[in-house]
Design a protein around this motif. Structure first.
Motif, short mmCIF file in Angstrom:
data_model
loop_
_atom_site.label_atom_id
_atom_site.label_comp_id
_atom_site.label_asym_id
_atom_site.label_seq_id
_atom_site.Cartn_x
_atom_site.Cartn_y
_atom_site.Cartn_z
N ALA A 174 -31.51 -57.35 -29.39
CA ALA A 174 -31.56 -58.26 -28.31
C ALA A 174 -32.97 -58.80 -28.35
O ALA A 174 -32.41 -59.82 -27.94
N HIS A 175 -33.61 -58.07 -27.70
CA HIS A 175 -35.45 -58.40 -27.62
C HIS A 175 -35.44 -59.12 -28.88
O HIS A 175 -36.38 -60.65 -28.18
N SER A 176 -35.55 -59.05 -30.14
CA SER A 176 -36.02 -59.87 -31.04
C SER A 176 -35.09 -61.18 -31.12
O SER A 176 -35.31 -62.41 -31.68
N ILE A 177 -33.84 -61.02 -31.19
CA ILE A 177 -33.07 -62.77 -30.86
C ILE A 177 -33.39 -63.62 -29.77
O ILE A 177 -33.20 -64.78 -29.68
N ARG A 178 -34.05 -62.98 -28.56
CA ARG A 178 -34.18 -63.75 -27.71
C ARG A 178 -35.60 -64.06 -28.36
O ARG A 178 -35.73 -66.22 -27.74
N LEU A 179 -36.10 -63.89 -28.93
CA LEU A 179 -37.85 -64.86 -29.14
C LEU A 179 -37.50 -65.30 -30.54
O LEU A 179 -37.87 -66.55 -30.64
N LEU A 180 -36.37 -65.03 -31.33
CA LEU A 180 -35.88 -65.98 -32.12
C LEU A 180 -35.05 -67.84 -31.95
O LEU A 180 -35.23 -68.36 -33.05
N ARG A 181 -34.26 -66.94 -30.69
CA ARG A 181 -33.35 -68.27 -29.86
C ARG A 181 -34.74 -69.66 -29.70
O ARG A 181 -34.19 -70.43 -29.44
N LEU A 182 -36.21 -68.90 -29.50
CA LEU A 182 -37.07 -69.73 -29.34
C LEU A 182 -37.79 -70.86 -29.64
O LEU A 182 -38.42 -71.48 -29.37
N ILE A 183 -38.13 -70.19 -31.48
CA ILE A 183 -38.36 -70.90 -32.03
C ILE A 183 -37.86 -70.95 -33.46
O ILE A 183 -38.01 -71.42 -34.62
N GLN A 184 -36.65 -71.26 -33.37
CA GLN A 184 -35.85 -71.06 -34.22
C GLN A 184 -35.86 -72.40 -34.91
O GLN A 184 -36.10 -73.87 -34.43
N SER A 185 -34.79 -72.96 -35.93
CA SER A 185 -34.61 -74.21 -36.29
C SER A 185 -33.75 -75.09 -35.86
O SER A 185 -32.58 -74.63 -36.13
N PRO A 186 -33.90 -76.16 -34.76
CA PRO A 186 -32.94 -76.75 -33.77
C PRO A 186 -31.84 -77.47 -34.55
O PRO A 186 -30.40 -77.37 -34.02
N ALA A 187 -32.19 -77.91 -35.73
CA ALA A 187 -30.96 -78.68 -36.87
C ALA A 187 -30.35 -77.83 -37.27
O ALA A 187 -29.23 -78.19 -38.28
N TYR A 188 -30.70 -76.02 -37.32
CA TYR A 188 -29.95 -74.96 -38.54
C TYR A 188 -30.14 -73.59 -37.59
O TYR A 188 -30.31 -72.48 -37.89
N PRO A 189 -29.04 -74.02 -36.40
CA PRO A 189 -28.82 -72.32 -35.44
C PRO A 189 -28.32 -71.85 -36.52
O PRO A 189 -26.84 -72.01 -37.02
#
Length: 301
Positions: A174-189
């Motif tokens: 869950a912690h890692s998902i929160r971080l990945l949501r901040l740095i993810q590719s917005p065009a390819y969620p």
């Protein structure tokens, strides 16, 4: 499989078969070789390459450095901001020599050196000090490390400083998902389910947070790289997403400016991750670039 590289036990994955030109993939901070998606590796192999992945030292199934301690990350961060030398258990140059040791162990003379994020920094060092081993360099979502370049967005930095609620698997995912949501590719969620599946696989393979801290200090200690990039002569491709919230695109642009003759490609909608669509875009840039470098490398001088 394990190989001995630079005197260390390094975990390696080898795909594509002997006799082909080699692509060496070097992953980023705290990330295991499995962070290079299998479909991406297969796409490069289908393009005619032998693809080598490895766990960097201190991460995954490769040899750790727990005997060295973790140091004081807060104090070393302050030292870095003051322009003082950061103290680290090992250097990115050491990690570059590890990567070359992997090639040595496999009997590979030259390779296309491809690195993402911290792996791009390691790849840059290989190209700078071992040009005879570098057919080409590809630096992905990485940086020259020059002072004055923009850093992560504030919310990303805040999240990076937070600790998981606990060390049980669900909390870590869950912690890692929160971080990945901040740095993810917005065009390819990607969905939470897709992210959780990948993160769970990685955690069950290996979990070594102290290694991440030591690698972080090695990045902070690498203050010579901006100067040495100008000496790189291998064909170089710099790929960077225009929506990268962790390593802003200005960092990739600076890397390309410092390496003579390099090509820079901005990828719209790409952040600091490797979803399937981004991997496909990257492979479609890397494969023809490497093929052209191979052709030039075999051409009579």
């Amino acid at each position: 499989m394990k190989v001995t590289a630079n005197g260390l036990q390094i975990e390696v994955d080898d795909t594509g078969g002997e006799g082909r030109p080699v692509i060496l993939l070097i992953m980023g901070l705290g990330m295991q070789l499995v962070a290079w998606p299998t479909a991406f590796v297969r796409q490069l192999a289908d393009a005619g390459f032998r693809v080598i992945r490895h766990d960097n030292r201190d991460i995954g199934l490769s040899q750790g450095f727990d005997h060295a301690g973790t140091g004081n990350i807060v104090w070393e961060t302050i030292r870095h901001r003051l322009g003082l030398k950061v103290r680290s258990a090992y250097t990115l140059q050491d990690m570059a020599i590890d990567s070359l040791g992997v090639l040595d162990a496999l009997g590979i003379e030259k390779a296309h050196i491809v690195g993402a994020s911290m792996g791009g920094m390691i790849a840059q060092r290989i190209a700078a000090f071992a040009p005879q081993r570098t057919t080409s360099l590809v630096s992905i979502m990485s940086s020259s490390g020059a002072r004055g370049l923009p850093g992560p967005r504030r919310e990303v930095t805040t999240m990076l400083m937070r600790r998981p609620a606990s060390r049980d698997e669900a909390a870590l995912v869950a912690h890692s998902i929160r971080l990945l949501r901040l740095i993810q590719s917005p065009a390819y969620p990607q969905t939470d389910e897709e992210l959780a599946e990948r993160l769970t696989f990685g955690l069950r393979r290996a979990y070594h947070p102290a290694g991440l801290l030591r690698q972080m200090l090695a990045i902070g200690a690498d203050d010579e790289r901006p100067r040495i990039l100008q000496g790189i002569r291998s064909p170089t491709l710099v790929l960077h997403g225009d929506a990268d919230a962790l390593v802003p695109i200005a960092c990739g642009e600076d890397t390309a400016r410092r390496i003579p003759g390099s090509q820079f490609v901005s990828i719209p909608g790409m952040g600091h991750d490797l979803p399937p669509e981004v991997c496909n875009i990257l492979a479609n840039h890397i494969a023809p670039f490497a093929q052209a470098a191979d052709a030039a490398d075999t051409r009579p001088s």
